[in-house]
Design a protein around this motif. Structure first.
Motif, PDB file in Angstrom:
ATOM      1  N   TYR A  23       0.828  -1.200   0.000  1.00  0.00           N
ATOM      2  CA  TYR A  23       0.000   0.000   0.000  1.00  0.00           C
ATOM      3  C   TYR A  23       0.864   1.253   0.000  1.00  0.00           C
ATOM      4  O   TYR A  23       0.663   2.170  -0.793  1.00  0.00           O
ATOM      5  N   SER A  35      -2.657  -3.702  -7.213  1.00  0.00           N
ATOM      6  CA  SER A  35      -2.547  -5.081  -6.752  1.00  0.00           C
ATOM      7  C   SER A  35      -2.660  -6.005  -7.956  1.00  0.00           C
ATOM      8  O   SER A  35      -3.711  -6.071  -8.601  1.00  0.00           O
ATOM      9  N   THR A  37      -2.693  -9.247  -7.928  1.00  0.00           N
ATOM     10  CA  THR A  37      -3.625 -10.330  -7.613  1.00  0.00           C
ATOM     11  C   THR A  37      -5.058  -9.891  -7.843  1.00  0.00           C
ATOM     12  O   THR A  37      -5.859 -10.616  -8.447  1.00  0.00           O
ATOM     13  N   TYR A  38      -5.394  -8.691  -7.377  1.00  0.00           N
ATOM     14  CA  TYR A  38      -6.757  -8.193  -7.581  1.00  0.00           C
ATOM     15  C   TYR A  38      -7.039  -7.953  -9.059  1.00  0.00           C
ATOM     16  O   TYR A  38      -8.144  -8.216  -9.536  1.00  0.00           O
ATOM     17  N   ASN A  39      -6.055  -7.459  -9.802  1.00  0.00           N
ATOM     18  CA  ASN A  39      -6.265  -7.219 -11.232  1.00  0.00           C
ATOM     19  C   ASN A  39      -6.536  -8.522 -11.985  1.00  0.00           C
ATOM     20  O   ASN A  39      -7.392  -8.562 -12.868  1.00  0.00           O
ATOM     21  N   PHE A  41      -7.819 -11.270 -10.644  1.00  0.00           N
ATOM     22  CA  PHE A  41      -9.157 -11.698 -10.219  1.00  0.00           C
ATOM     23  C   PHE A  41     -10.233 -10.889 -10.926  1.00  0.00           C
ATOM     24  O   PHE A  41     -11.214 -11.432 -11.434  1.00  0.00           O
ATOM     25  N   ARG A  42     -10.049  -9.585 -10.972  1.00  0.00           N
ATOM     26  CA  ARG A  42     -11.044  -8.721 -11.605  1.00  0.00           C
ATOM     27  C   ARG A  42     -11.181  -9.043 -13.097  1.00  0.00           C
ATOM     28  O   ARG A  42     -12.281  -9.105 -13.626  1.00  0.00           O
ATOM     29  N   LYS A  46     -14.599 -11.203 -12.747  1.00  0.00           N
ATOM     30  CA  LYS A  46     -15.648 -10.212 -12.943  1.00  0.00           C
ATOM     31  C   LYS A  46     -16.028 -10.049 -14.408  1.00  0.00           C
ATOM     32  O   LYS A  46     -17.194  -9.938 -14.745  1.00  0.00           O
TER      33      LYS A  46
END
Length: 96
Positions: A23, A35, A37-39, A41-42, A46
């Protein structure tokens, strides 16, 4: 049991420390929270697209682990059995 509690606490502390450092780093250099990892996943979950990152079988991840982290993977696999025996022995030994 106390060993597992200690291991869990160290693991949670390590994860929180890594998130805090990510962060601070991403807000300092990029001006926003980033992030990978979030990218991933998204993008995959999503949006439903899997062309960029793809969906691979489990053997792909094992090969990737051995190729990219060869010494780490070898030490991890070599120490799995002795560490599990040590933890099992610790559970049987009464604590003072």
């Amino acid at each position: 049991r106390r060993m597992w509690i200690l291991l869990s606490r160290v693991g949670v502390f390590s994860i929180v420390l890594q998130i805090v450092v990510m962060y601070i780093d991403s807000t300092y250099y990029a001006g926003k929270i980033l992030s990978a990892t979030y990218n991933i996943f998204r993008y995959n979950a999503k949006q439903g697209d899997d062309e960029l990152y793809g969906i691979e079988p489990f053997s792909y991840y094992i090969k990737n682990l051995v190729l990219n982290f060869n010494y780490t993977a070898m030490f991890g696999l070599a120490l799995f059995w002795p560490l599990s025996m040590y933890l099992r022995f610790q559970q049987r030994t009464p604590l003072p």
